[in-house]
Every structure is written in structure tokens, then in C-alpha cells.
Scaffold this motif. Structure first.
Motif, PDB file in Angstrom:
ATOM      1  N   SER A   1       0.843  -1.205   0.000  1.00  0.00           N
ATOM      2  CA  SER A   1       0.000   0.000   0.000  1.00  0.00           C
ATOM      3  C   SER A   1       0.874   1.250   0.000  1.00  0.00           C
ATOM      4  N   PRO A   2       0.487   2.278  -0.763  1.00  0.00           N
ATOM      5  CA  PRO A   2       1.282   3.516  -0.762  1.00  0.00           C
ATOM      6  C   PRO A   2       1.299   4.168   0.620  1.00  0.00           C
ATOM      7  N   HIS A   3       0.298   3.868   1.453  1.00  0.00           N
ATOM      8  CA  HIS A   3       0.277   4.443   2.790  1.00  0.00           C
ATOM      9  C   HIS A   3       1.318   3.802   3.705  1.00  0.00           C
ATOM     10  N   TYR A   4       1.696   2.566   3.382  1.00  0.00           N
ATOM     11  CA  TYR A   4       2.644   1.870   4.251  1.00  0.00           C
ATOM     12  C   TYR A   4       3.971   2.633   4.354  1.00  0.00           C
ATOM     13  N   ALA A   5       4.480   3.079   3.224  1.00  0.00           N
ATOM     14  CA  ALA A   5       5.792   3.745   3.230  1.00  0.00           C
ATOM     15  C   ALA A   5       5.758   5.020   4.077  1.00  0.00           C
ATOM     16  N   VAL A   6       4.674   5.753   3.994  1.00  0.00           N
ATOM     17  CA  VAL A   6       4.567   6.987   4.782  1.00  0.00           C
ATOM     18  C   VAL A   6       4.494   6.655   6.274  1.00  0.00           C
ATOM     19  N   LEU A   7       3.687   5.648   6.598  1.00  0.00           N
ATOM     20  CA  LEU A   7       3.564   5.218   7.993  1.00  0.00           C
ATOM     21  C   LEU A   7       4.914   4.710   8.515  1.00  0.00           C
ATOM     22  N   ARG A   8       5.572   3.898   7.704  1.00  0.00           N
ATOM     23  CA  ARG A   8       6.867   3.317   8.104  1.00  0.00           C
ATOM     24  C   ARG A   8       7.875   4.418   8.411  1.00  0.00           C
ATOM     25  N   ASP A   9       7.940   5.413   7.551  1.00  0.00           N
ATOM     26  CA  ASP A   9       8.917   6.477   7.769  1.00  0.00           C
ATOM     27  C   ASP A   9       8.575   7.297   9.006  1.00  0.00           C
ATOM     28  N   ALA A  10       7.287   7.523   9.249  1.00  0.00           N
ATOM     29  CA  ALA A  10       6.888   8.302  10.430  1.00  0.00           C
ATOM     30  C   ALA A  10       7.193   7.517  11.715  1.00  0.00           C
ATOM     31  N   VAL A  11       6.873   6.227  11.699  1.00  0.00           N
ATOM     32  CA  VAL A  11       7.143   5.392  12.878  1.00  0.00           C
ATOM     33  C   VAL A  11       8.651   5.296  13.121  1.00  0.00           C
ATOM     34  N   THR A  12       9.412   5.115  12.048  1.00  0.00           N
ATOM     35  CA  THR A  12      10.862   4.984  12.183  1.00  0.00           C
ATOM     36  C   THR A  12      11.470   6.282  12.724  1.00  0.00           C
ATOM     37  N   ASP A  13      10.960   7.393  12.262  1.00  0.00           N
ATOM     38  CA  ASP A  13      11.476   8.681  12.699  1.00  0.00           C
ATOM     39  C   ASP A  13      11.266   8.880  14.203  1.00  0.00           C
ATOM     40  N   ILE A  14      10.095   8.533  14.687  1.00  0.00           N
ATOM     41  CA  ILE A  14       9.817   8.732  16.107  1.00  0.00           C
ATOM     42  C   ILE A  14      10.573   7.691  16.945  1.00  0.00           C
ATOM     43  N   ALA A  15      10.736   6.492  16.403  1.00  0.00           N
ATOM     44  CA  ALA A  15      11.516   5.466  17.116  1.00  0.00           C
ATOM     45  C   ALA A  15      12.974   5.905  17.243  1.00  0.00           C
ATOM     46  N   ARG A  16      13.487   6.527  16.183  1.00  0.00           N
ATOM     47  CA  ARG A  16      14.871   6.995  16.226  1.00  0.00           C
ATOM     48  C   ARG A  16      15.025   8.110  17.260  1.00  0.00           C
ATOM     49  N   ASN A  17      14.021   8.965  17.322  1.00  0.00           N
ATOM     50  CA  ASN A  17      14.025  10.027  18.329  1.00  0.00           C
ATOM     51  C   ASN A  17      14.061   9.425  19.746  1.00  0.00           C
ATOM     52  N   LEU A  18      13.236   8.410  19.975  1.00  0.00           N
ATOM     53  CA  LEU A  18      13.210   7.771  21.306  1.00  0.00           C
ATOM     54  C   LEU A  18      14.546   7.090  21.614  1.00  0.00           C
ATOM     55  N   ALA A  19      15.112   6.446  20.587  1.00  0.00           N
ATOM     56  CA  ALA A  19      16.393   5.759  20.786  1.00  0.00           C
ATOM     57  C   ALA A  19      17.492   6.766  21.114  1.00  0.00           C
ATOM     58  N   GLN A  20      17.495   7.882  20.395  1.00  0.00           N
ATOM     59  CA  GLN A  20      18.536   8.882  20.636  1.00  0.00           C
ATOM     60  C   GLN A  20      18.374   9.545  22.003  1.00  0.00           C
ATOM     61  N   GLN A  21      17.147   9.646  22.483  1.00  0.00           N
ATOM     62  CA  GLN A  21      16.944  10.177  23.835  1.00  0.00           C
ATOM     63  C   GLN A  21      17.626   9.277  24.871  1.00  0.00           C
ATOM     64  N   ILE A  22      17.608   7.978  24.607  1.00  0.00           N
ATOM     65  CA  ILE A  22      18.278   7.049  25.530  1.00  0.00           C
ATOM     66  C   ILE A  22      19.780   7.342  25.584  1.00  0.00           C
ATOM     67  N   ILE A  23      20.378   7.582  24.414  1.00  0.00           N
ATOM     68  CA  ILE A  23      21.817   7.871  24.376  1.00  0.00           C
ATOM     69  C   ILE A  23      22.119   9.216  25.043  1.00  0.00           C
ATOM     70  N   ARG A  24      21.288  10.202  24.767  1.00  0.00           N
ATOM     71  CA  ARG A  24      21.527  11.527  25.368  1.00  0.00           C
ATOM     72  C   ARG A  24      21.461  11.473  26.891  1.00  0.00           C
TER      73      ARG A  24
END
Lengths: 412, 412
Positions: free
Chosen positions: A257-280
Motif C-alpha cells: 500500500s502507498p500508505h505503508y511507506a509513509v507510515l513506516r517512515d513516520a514510525v521509524t522517525d519517532i523510534a529513532r528520536n526515542l532511541a537517541q533520547q536514551i543515548i543523550r
């Protein structure tokens, strides 16, 4: 304390329709501290997770994996998650497993569902018996304060040696539908996730088919929690859970689905933010370091070299000291286990400063330039291998006196 | 400072016939400090060595390997070794190689031999140009004080962050002949040798054929320097050299000789002593830890688990704090990469205290017993895997505030 990581603001953490959150002070390890978290899910919700590959994986990890597998096999959907801090219930053998099941059964009874519909999580000290009776005693209070707008309390309830709660929230429009996403995570030591981090939960209100969510959680974890390290210690309890509550209007049934890629990128972006908060907020961290290895022949070798740099105590102490003793980075590259590495093709940069060229010191490199970058609180190390077009990035922090102090005192 | 490691006594270090030692204060990094060492060998001597597997292996390592290979190919024997501290000549590219050759040429000219008959060694900071002119200027002074009875000075001359010199000496009778052995080594950081340690030299006065010595050096290194770690950082300059001067009466031409086994065990024993001295004087070390993993299906998996424990910053800080937070050891075992490990067969002991049984806490374990052992300055961790009869032992030290202090200040 955390490096360039402002405290999350409770009002910025958007409620996600279809998920309610409650907490309790159960006195598991210390009194007067939020240490039990309950999340209940709408009947429409799908849940997917990734877990530690540590062979001593904790009892609750074993139970959560089994209960998720039961859903995939056609069982009733997951209705609740329960998290305790103060005790990891790892290295606890058969009695630990029994206590994880007991937690699920107690919550299921209160919610009117089956024990298999509950996912348990624990974090804290390993090799000590779980005080399950305290958790069970705390559940009614947690259920009594269940509400959607409780994400900040949730972030606080899962903290251990974290100096501050970690959370992120955003909305994204996909196919004309607004999707709200909110997530929380915790660190702050024994962090070198292998499939997931110590604990991370990310929920959004779209309706997503189970196979799609399974693929999405792996993608997001690989690009976020699986790219961070504090001390190289892969925990027994790492778990990252992705929850699609199904309470919104967006539906995604297919990864094509074309919506999957948009959802995937949004979820990945917020997951990366959470992961980087752990390092900070890594134990004792004073600097946030990005390590990028490029021009490799495979992503695996790029990751191996990036982790070798990130785990070197000598490199980490040099960052702590703001000392441009950058030969230590070359040494860490050299012992990363890439046996056919031709160092004469290798270059290294510190932010914009070209330090090493063709495997040796760049003749134009001035130590004053390296010194300038090393004094910053955010530093990027970029290594180019000159043998392909694969790349990988790892985020880490420095090794300070405070790390030793924290871990020499953790249980006291 | 070093853990239960008394300062070597100069008078106890026996001269080895066939090897003369001289030193100089060349001011390579700091003034008034022994920083150049020269060892000259009898014409009867054979030399064998093992070197770092770091891909950024230093220029002198590359030259020493080539010059040893030239001997094996029928060239003239090695006549001298030259060591400098204060600069590793690693990560220095082509100009670093030229400077290593220049060092050999200068010493060869003074001794009247070919440059290929000299083995160069360096230790110190990586990625900085070698001040070769200072080394060359120091060589005449080193040659002027050449004598057999100079081992204590040699041990001092190769120190960097070591708090004390490391040396050992003994005599052994083989086949009615007395063989005298003396060796020196240095640490004290970037220590996780892969084939050898930072620098180790061991000489004895028997006559040993080159292929026999080649086998002997690998055996001794595998049982000594290749079983230690301080910080997991494999150096760019690791070198362990074994020198048979041929000046005594014992001759060993064949590994099948009954004398070989006696010689091998004596050499290995003294090499292990030198390796353990490095750990006892590890940067910031307050404890000496022996980690033994038994009942494995291969030596490789036992070593992998032992190193995983030895490198865990959380385990190392717990030792520093004398905190029996022993679940951290289980976590390190679990992420060691032995994917089919069945933890329900695993037991763990701390000295005589049975801590973990069948992968969980031993019901009879009392924390007071763990606490008692953790307070000691020498501790043995023993893990039994219950899956075979292979075993391995690794020696390491704890991670203290002092380690961070030393490595945050190393270049100042």
C-alpha cells in the motif's frame, strides 16, 4: 543531565485513541516511586514486538514472545501490557517464569480477559526473585487511574537510572487521515540493544494488519534502537513494542500500500528520536556521538566498525576529555574484525575536519581543528572505507567518571 | 599500585648469555626518561615473534614481520632489536614506514650489520609522526651502555602508563643443561592482545632451531598474552618476541625432542607470569580477576564467553565496587554470541560460592557469601556450561575511576 535533550513536556504528548494508561507506586525496590505501568488496548488493536537476543532473556520476555505468537496463531488479541521497574525477573529460572505468568493472570482477572492476552515486562536488577505480590497488590490502583492522557506518567513509571523521562509525539497525515503517534522509552545502562532496546513502547491510532505491523516493527527497530549503544551490554530484557490501536480512520492491510511507506517512515522517525533520547541520557553521558561508516562492502561490516569505535573505552574516555587522541579511533577500526580491510584506502573525518587520509594522518590536519570539534557536545565521526557503497550509523555517548560512579553504586 | 604484584628486584633478573642490553634517554615525548632500548644478539641466536592482528598494524610491526620473514627465507640472522616509547608510529602511512626503516638503518650502521637484521618496535600515541631523528640521536648512548645485566633498566625503558616495570626470570634444567630465561613486558592500556601483548620480550640461552622456536612462540602466546584483557582494545603495536640466544649448551632441533616439552612449559610459565603482571598493573586496576569457562563444546565458545564477561563495563564496575550484582555476569554470558546456549544447564561460581544453578539463582546462595568474595583483591569467576569438555581461562581487572582519569589525561 541529558545531552541536549530537553525534558519532555506533558502537554506535548498527545493521547492516542484506543490506549489507556495507568500507574502505581508498588514499592518494588524503593517506596514512593512510580514502578508499575498498565496499558490497556482497544479490541481493534494489533501489537508487534522485537525482543533481546540475549540467551539469558528474562522470564517476562519469554512470556511476551509466547503470548504474541499465540495471537499470530489465531488466538484472542492482546488487551493489556504491564511493566514493572526495580527487578528484571531475569536469571530467575522456573520460578521467575511462574511469577511472570502470575502477573498476567492477576491483571487478566481484573480486566476480564485471558492471561495470554496480557504482555508482561520487567526491568531492574538481574538474578533476584521478583516480588510478584507487590506488583499484584499495585494493579488495582493502576487500573483505577487508567486514562488516555497519561503518557508523561508512563514515561516516568518505566525509569530506572534514567535522569529524565523519554517520550515523543507527533501527528502525520496519511491518505487524508490524521494519525497520532506517541512513544516512550527508557535506558540508561546495559544498553546495546540487539533487536530492541531496554524498553520502548510506541502507539498510534491507525488500524494495521498483523503481518504489516510485524514487518514495520522490525524495520523501525533496525533503524533506531538497533543503532545505539552506551556500554555494549545487551540487556536480558530489551523489548520494543509497536501498538496500532485501530481507533483512527487509517487502515493499512498490505506493505505494498502507498500508505505503508509513509507510515513506516513516520514510525521509524519517532523510534529513532526515542532511541537517541536514551543515548543523550546514557549513564554519565556528557556527549552525543554519531558514528557513520561509509563506502563499505556490506552494511554488516560498516556496523561492525561503527560499534567497535563506539565500544572502545579508550575512544569513549577521549571524547569525555575532549582530547583529540584520534589514533584510538584508527586502532578500534583496525581490530573490528574486518580481516581484509585495506587501511590505505581509509579516510576519517571529525565533523568537517579531515583527520586521516589513505590510512595515515592527513598532512593538512591541524590538531587545533580536532580540538575544536572535540570540545563540542555533539560530534560526528565519519569513516570512509573506499571498498563499496554500503553505510551504517551508530549513536553512542562518552565514558565518564559518572558512569563508573553510577554503576559502582547501582544497587545501593 | 599494581594488584598483589611486588616490584621486580633488579638483582633477581638473571643475565642471559648471548644478549646485551642498552638504553637511552632520547626525549621522544618527555625529557629525562628512558625511552629507547637496544638489545643485541649473539650470532647463534634465533628469534621468533607474534604480532597484532589489528589491521592498522604499526609501521615497525610491518617491518619486524618482514625482517623475520627474510630470515626464514634464508637471510642473515637477526642481530638487534630497538624499541622506543612515546610514539607508536601507527596510523602514519608511508612516511611512518620510511621512518621505521630509517631507525633500522641507523642502528645497523652502528653495529656493522644489514638493516634487515634489525627489528624495530614502537609504543605510545597513535597517528602522530615519529620523531625518528631523536631516536637515531639516542642510539650511540644506548650502544655505549650495552651489557648483559641490564634487564631491570630494559623493563623500565619500555614503560608507558605502567606504574611499575614488569619482569620475570628463572632457570630450568633440561637434559642436564641449565637454561636461564629472563623476560620483560609492558601494558597498561589498549590491552586485549590478539596474538601477543603490547610489548613482551623473553630470552633464554638455549640453541633452538627456527621452526621449533616459531611453534614455541605461538604456543606460549596463546597460553599467556592471548588470555588477558584490560579494556578490550587490541593495540596496533602488540608484539611478543622470543629469543633463543644459543649461548648455552642445550640444543633443541625438533618439537618431537623430549626436551621440547620441558622448554615449552617453562617458557609458557614465564610468559604467563609476564602477562599477568600486565593485568595486575592494568590502568586503574584494583582487582585481579580470573574467569574460567568450563564444559563448553569448544575452546572458542569458552573464550568468547570469558571475554564477554571480562569486557562488560557493568561487570567490571561491579568488581570495582565490591558489589555482588552478579546478574550482570549472566547478562554478559547471554550476549556472548553462543546462539544455541541452553542456560538451564549453566552454573556459576564466585570462588567457592555457588551463585547460579541451572541458569537461575541457586536457592542456597546467600548474598553475604557473594559479598565476602567480592571484597577480595583476587577473585575467580567459574562458569560451567554443561555441554562438553572444553575450557578456557581469561585474566582481567576491574574498571575504576582511575581508568577514566588515566585515559582522559593520557596525552597531557
Amino acid at each position: 543531565m541529558a545531552v541536549n535533550s530537553p525534558l519532555p513536556v506533558a502537554a506535548d504528548l498527545k493521547p492516542v485513541a484506543g490506549i489507556d494508561i495507568g500507574f502505581a507506586q508498588a514499592g518494588i525496590k524503593k517506596p514512593n516511586r512510580k514502578d508499575v505501568l498498565v496499558m490497556t488496548l482497544a479490541a481493534t488493536a494489533t501489537v508487534a514486538g522485537v525482543f533481546t537476543k540475549n540467551r539469558f532473556c528474562a522470564a517476562p520476555v519469554q512470556v511476551s514472545k509466547a503470548n504474541l505468537a499465540a495471537v499470530t496463531a489465531g488466538g484472542a488479541p492482546i488487551r493489556a501490557l504491564v511493566v514493572n521497574t526495580g527487578n528484571a525477573n531475569a536469571g530467575t529460572g522456573e520460578s521467575g517464569l511462574a511469577k511472570a505468568h502470575e502477573t498476567c493472570a492477576a491483571l487478566a482477572k481484573l480486566l476480564g480477559c485471558e492471561p495470554q492476552q496480557v504482555l508482561p515486562f520487567s526491568t531492574g536488577v538481574i538474578l533476584e526473585p521478583l516480588p510478584v505480590e507487590k506488583i499484584v497488590a499495585g494493579l488495582p490502583a493502576a487500573i483505577a487511574n487508567l486514562k488516555q492522557d497519561n503518557w508523561f506518567n508512563a514515561a516516568e513509571a518505566i525509569m530506572t537510572t534514567d535522569t529524565q523521562p523519554k517520550a515523543a509525539s507527533r501527528t502525520v497525515t496519511i491518505g487524508g487521515h490524521t494519525v497520532t503517534m506517541t512513544g516512550i522509552s527508557k535506558g540508561a545502562g546495559m544498553i546495546k540493544p540487539n533487536m530492541a532496546t531496554m524498553l520502548g513502547y510506541l502507539a498510534f491510532d491507525a488500524k494495521v494488519a498483523q503481518p504489516v505491523l510485524d514487518q514495520l516493527v522490525r524495520h523501525a527497530a533496525d533503524q533506531s534502537f538497533n543503532c545505539i549503544t552506551i556500554d555494549g551490554d545487551t540487556s536480558t530484557n530489551d523489548s520494543f513494542m509497536l501498538i496500532a490501536t485501530g481507533a483512527g480512520n487509517l487502515e493499512v492491510d498490505d506493505v505494498a500500500s502507498p500508505h505503508y511507506a509513509v507510515l513506516r517512515d513516520a514510525v521509524t522517525d519517532i523510534a529513532r528520536n526515542l532511541a537517541q533520547q536514551i543515548i543523550r541520557d546514557g549513564e554519565g553521558a556528557t556527549k552525543f556521538i554519531t558514528i557513520t561508516v561509509e563506502e563499505g562492502s556490506s552494511v554488516d561490516e560498516c556496523r561492525r566498525i561503527a560499534y567497535s569505535i563506539a565500544h572502545s573505552p579508550l575512544v569513549k574516555t577521549a571524547f569525555f576529555a575532549s582530547d583529540p587522541n584520534l589514533g584510538r579511533i584508527l586502532a578500534a577500526i583496525g581490530y573490528a574484525g574486518v580481516d581484509d580491510l585495506d587501511v590505505s584506502k581509509l579516510d576519517m573525518y571529525l565533523d568537517d575536519v579531515w583527520v586521516a587520509k589513505n590510512g595515515g594522518r592527513n598532512p593538512d590536519y591541524q590538531e587545533a581543528d580536532g580540538q575544536r570539534v572535540m570540545k563540542q557536545s555533539e560530534i560526528t565521526v565519519r569513516v570512509t572505507l573506499g571498498r563499496g557503497d554500503a553505510a551504517a550509523t551508530v549513536w553512542t555517548c562518552d565514558l565518564s567518571h559518572e558512569y563508573v560512579t553510577i554503576n559502582a553504586d547501582y544497587r545501593s
